[in-house]
Design a protein around this motif. Structure first.
Motif, mmCIF file in Angstrom:
data_model
loop_
_atom_site.group_PDB
_atom_site.id
_atom_site.type_symbol
_atom_site.label_atom_id
_atom_site.label_comp_id
_atom_site.label_asym_id
_atom_site.label_seq_id
_atom_site.Cartn_x
_atom_site.Cartn_y
_atom_site.Cartn_z
ATOM 1 N N ALA A 176 0.848 -1.203 0.000
ATOM 2 C CA ALA A 176 0.000 0.000 0.000
ATOM 3 C C ALA A 176 0.880 1.249 0.000
ATOM 4 O O ALA A 176 0.605 2.226 -0.707
ATOM 5 N N MET A 206 2.552 1.561 -3.381
ATOM 6 C CA MET A 206 1.532 2.024 -4.330
ATOM 7 C C MET A 206 1.340 3.538 -4.215
ATOM 8 O O MET A 206 1.284 4.248 -5.214
ATOM 9 N N LEU A 207 1.297 4.002 -2.964
ATOM 10 C CA LEU A 207 1.087 5.430 -2.715
ATOM 11 C C LEU A 207 2.220 6.263 -3.337
ATOM 12 O O LEU A 207 1.974 7.249 -4.044
ATOM 13 N N PHE A 231 1.805 8.823 -6.573
ATOM 14 C CA PHE A 231 2.202 10.234 -6.472
ATOM 15 C C PHE A 231 3.287 10.559 -7.506
ATOM 16 O O PHE A 231 3.253 11.605 -8.143
ATOM 17 N N PHE A 269 1.684 10.819 -10.912
ATOM 18 C CA PHE A 269 1.004 12.103 -11.176
ATOM 19 C C PHE A 269 2.000 13.099 -11.768
ATOM 20 O O PHE A 269 1.702 13.777 -12.754
ATOM 21 N N LEU A 307 4.217 15.969 -1.433
ATOM 22 C CA LEU A 307 3.324 14.816 -1.295
ATOM 23 C C LEU A 307 4.088 13.498 -1.435
ATOM 24 O O LEU A 307 3.783 12.517 -0.755
ATOM 25 N N VAL A 361 5.693 12.912 1.820
ATOM 26 C CA VAL A 361 4.677 12.410 2.757
ATOM 27 C C VAL A 361 4.449 10.914 2.516
ATOM 28 O O VAL A 361 4.371 10.119 3.460
ATOM 29 N N VAL A 409 7.241 8.972 4.006
ATOM 30 C CA VAL A 409 7.124 8.925 5.479
ATOM 31 C C VAL A 409 6.109 7.849 5.867
ATOM 32 O O VAL A 409 6.339 7.066 6.796
ATOM 33 N N ILE A 410 5.009 7.793 5.113
ATOM 34 C CA ILE A 410 3.999 6.762 5.378
ATOM 35 C C ILE A 410 4.625 5.372 5.187
ATOM 36 O O ILE A 410 4.453 4.473 6.007
ATOM 37 N N VAL A 412 5.127 2.362 7.916
ATOM 38 C CA VAL A 412 4.645 0.981 7.755
ATOM 39 C C VAL A 412 5.776 -0.001 8.038
ATOM 40 O O VAL A 412 5.611 -0.983 8.762
ATOM 41 N N VAL A 472 -4.689 1.579 -9.796
ATOM 42 C CA VAL A 472 -5.210 2.853 -9.276
ATOM 43 C C VAL A 472 -5.103 3.939 -10.348
ATOM 44 O O VAL A 472 -6.025 4.739 -10.553
ATOM 45 N N LEU A 522 -0.117 13.065 9.069
ATOM 46 C CA LEU A 522 -0.066 13.019 7.604
ATOM 47 C C LEU A 522 -1.431 13.347 7.001
ATOM 48 O O LEU A 522 -1.524 14.076 6.016
ATOM 49 N N MET A 561 -4.774 13.094 -4.445
ATOM 50 C CA MET A 561 -3.602 12.520 -3.783
ATOM 51 C C MET A 561 -3.815 12.488 -2.268
ATOM 52 O O MET A 561 -3.404 11.547 -1.588
#
Lengths: 377, 371
Positions: free
Chosen positions: A25, A28-29, A33, A36, A257, A260, A263-264, A268, A323, B29, B251
């Protein structure tokens, strides 16, 4: 070490699967990003790269096609055609407008062309012929449920949709293609209505084809000498300028982004590995008791994280593609391209790095494990 | 059991802090992503919001500013001023274009031409220099100037013309539409629009309703559209949101979803870690109700502590981001924070109930054998 690693992962398949899904996940994020940003830049470079001319003539000071306002006097064409080395000249107009219908508003960019600089790929219908015909981007057609034969109103004039094109949008703005004859016709009609002489006929750019033996630099310099009010650029330079402009506009927020997202991802990894260390405290303590050092256990954890991340990367990349396809289907004006080699490599390197950073986080906990305490449980 | 719940949190402080930190960072976040979207939504309409107008007048068929082209004849400005109920009019010229700074760097911006007498249409806060540019001058956004390394007195190129930077304005730099001010006469000649205006900012006489005035202008002046400032701002926001800000929203949604999964994962993991101790407690006679209560106390404490940490971190991070990425404005939305607290608490309750149910079904013998 690898056998132990694999055994650990296979020992609790549910936890391993959950960990992979969590990491996937996060991957994927990051990839969505990144996709984009890549999609935005690909859209910006697509139109200038496809205009098919050797040189582009713009008003002095203008460096872009996307979001640019350029107006050239009527006399420019004759001057260009008289320049040695120039074989053919194709006028091009560009006009930012707001398309309004069914209570919705969308910024569009009207491209007026003669025979070059038209729609890149017409997927339905045909190219626009003179006589108030228009080819619209599929994103716009989709949003307003427009098809070939439908009428649209642009700048107060009615046009009939002759075709649908794809790959003609930049900066979230769909392109709409009309013949320059129509734009001139409108300019002259309005000038007659108001009684003013039109300063220009909507031509903002000229695409220039060179004679077979002519040199790009020589002809460009020659045009700029003859016409001080214009600049001459190669399509590739304009594409680079458009991308640079896109980076300046959106780069900061996109990078923020992406950070970010990383960081996520790191979060995880840390949660997955910390819970793994806690769950396997007894086993890790036993390994310490039989001589495994703390650094060796951390390396083992790092390898475990890397292995999990490798599998998660493949799953995450596949999820990112799904996605991206979903976003493009829902909002056809967006291009999301996560499967670009640069983005994939950057994300793979970043994922590997955070695997090891994440593995180092529970180091303190491993260092604190007392073998005697483990055996006493 | 309540004592156990509190004692085990104190004894295992590391795990508690780790779980609260995990929840806190994930919440941060989400707050941040939502804050970036809200900030971008505000800055894209900064100019029409700050401009002191009751009614905006523009070319017929145009109803906003972002990516729009509007040009009306100078005579129509005078006709607008003559409409009963109009206190004052102030024309501006406007074009989307680029500012070229040293080294050929191009910065997309709204170029707004204002008159020397402008009081309602110029920059609303200055960082340096004078707010109204004279011929050959430009007032740039402070953020853009910082990024481009431009200072007051430097030269920039706008629409092919060299202009001297005479001032730096605040609140005018954003990712989609930074605003640069130039002299009206300069933009008039750059656009070859002598005597024309793009928009007219109208102030209504005291007691005159803006909507009624807009209607009166539309009726009295041919070839123009007139809308109230509120309508104009909303039209502009609708169009500008499509120019990149919606990407941020999309996003943020994807990122927020993953962050919420992390919160759930953290709370479930923390509750699950307590299951063996609770199973033993149950074998020793603790009631199911007390098991639920103990886990609930722990989960709610972690969720609340994580939320508090996220709010503190958000306030620390905001100025750092706005300094590092000046085109990004972060505006925290209190309702988002409220929703996040609620969601965290609900996830905490669900995690506690699920794990407590599992414990309640555990065979006491299995608890002691450690399986």
């Amino acid at each position: 070490m690898w056998r132990l690693l694999l055994r650990n992962l296979l020992d609790d398949p549910a936890r391993t699967l959950l960990s992979i899904l969590g990491l996937a996940a996060a991957v994927m994020l990051v990839l969505v990003f990144e996709g984009f940003s890549e999609g935005l830049y690909a859209q910006l470079r697509a139109y200038p790269e496809r205009v098919g001319a050797d040189l582009v003539v713009l008003r002095a000071g203008v460096r872009n096609l996307a979001a640019a306002t350029s107006a050239l006097p009527q006399s420019t064409r004759a001057e260009l055609e008289a320049t040695p080395g120039v074989e053919r000249v194709h006028p091009l107009g560009g006009l930012p407008l707001i398309y309004e219908a069914n209570g919705q508003r969308t910024p569009i960019y009207v491209v007026a062309f003669e025979d070059k600089g038209g729609p890149p790929v017409v997927v339905e219908g045909g190219p626009p012929e003179p006589g108030r015909r228009v080819v619209i981007d599929a994103g716009l057609a989709d949003k307003y449920e427009l098809g070939v034969g439908d009428e649209v109103e642009l700048a107060g004039e009615r046009f009939v949709v002759a075709g649908i094109t794809t790959g003609a949008a930049a900066l979230f703005t769909p392109y709409v293609f009309v013949r320059i004859e129509d734009l001139i016709d409108i300019a002259i009609t309005r000038a007659m209505e108001t009684g003013d002489a039109p300063a220009n006929l909507g031509v903002g750019f000229y695409l220039v084809d060179l004679a077979p033996a002519a040199q790009l630099e020589d002809v460009g310099a020659s045009i700029e000498r003859r016409l001080p009010a214009v600049d001459v650029l190669a399509p590739a330079e304009i594409a680079a300028n458009d991308v640079q402009m896109g980076r300046r506009m959106m780069g900061g927020v996109m990078q923020l982004l992406v950070v970010v997202a990383y960081v996520i991802a790191l979060l995880v990894v840390v949660i997955v590995l910390s819970s793994s260390v806690l769950a396997r405290a007894r086993e890790l303590g036993t390994l310490k008791a039989v001589g495994a050092s703390t650094p060796r256990l951390i390396v083992s954890l790092g390898l475990e994280a890397s292995l999990l991340m490798s599998v998660a990367f493949v799953v995450g990349a596949a999820a990112a593609a799904a996605v991206a396809a979903g976003i493009e289907a829902a909002s056809p004006m967006y291009l999301v391209t996560p499967w670009v080699p640069g983005a994939l490599l950057r994300t793979a390197a970043g994922a590997l790095l955070i695997s090891w950073v994440g593995a180092a986080m529970p180091a303190h906990r491993i260092g604190q494990l007392d073998p005697a305490e483990v055996f006493a449980r | 059991m309540l004592r156990w719940a509190i004692k085990s949190m104190i004894v295992d402080r590391g795990a508690l802090i780790g779980a609260a930190a995990g929840v806190g960072v994930a919440l941060l976040l989400v707050l941040l992503l939502e804050g970036v979207f809200a900030g971008a939504s505000d800055t894209i309409v900064a100019y029409p919001q700050a401009a002191n107008a009751d009614v905006w007048v523009m070319q017929k068929g145009v109803a906003n500013m972002h990516m729009a082209s509007s040009l009306i004849d100078g005579d129509l400005v005078g006709q607008t001023a003559d409409v009963p109920g109009v206190e004052s009019v102030e024309p501006i010229l406007y074009v989307n274009s680029f500012i070229e700074t040293e080294g050929g760097a191009l910065w997309f911006a709204y170029i707004v031409g204002i008159t020397l007498a402008a009081t309602n249409s110029g920059p609303w806060e200055m960082a340096a220099g004078a707010p109204v540019p004279r011929a050959g001058e430009a007032v740039l956004p402070e953020g853009l100037a910082k990024k481009a390394g431009v200072r007051v007195g430097d030269e920039v190129r706008v629409l092919g013309r060299e202009l001297r930077v005479s001032g730096l304005s605040r609140g005018t730099f954003s990712m989609a539409n930074s605003i640069a001010f130039v002299a009206y006469a300069d933009l008039e000649s750059m656009r070859e629009a002598s005597g024309a205006a793009s928009y007219v900012l109208v102030r209504a006489r005291p007691g005159v309703d803006a909507e009624a005035l807009a209607e009166a202008i539309r009726t009295a002046v041919p070839g123009v559209n007139a809308v109230t400032s509120t309508v104009f701002i909303e039209n502009d926001r609708e169009v500008a949101l499509q120019m990149g800000v919606n990407v941020v929203r999309l996003m943020s949604g994807v990122g927020g979803g993953v962050a919420l999964l992390i919160i759930a994962f953290t709370l479930f993991t923390h509750a699950a870690r307590r299951s063996r101790e609770l199973a033993i407690a149950k074998a020793l006679g603790a009631t199911s109700r007390s098991l639920y209560g103990a886990l609930l106390v722990q989960s709610l404490f972690i969720a609340s502590a994580g939320f508090a940490a996220s709010v503190v971190l958000a306030l620390i991070v905001e100025p750092i981001i706005e300094t590092a990425v000046p085109e990004v404005a972060v505006t925290y939305v209190p309702t988002t924070a409220g929703w996040l607290l609620l969601v965290s608490l609900v996830v905490g309750i669900v995690a506690s109930v699920v794990i407590a149910q599992r414990v309640a079904r555990t065979d006491p013998a299995a608890a002691f054998s450690g399986s």
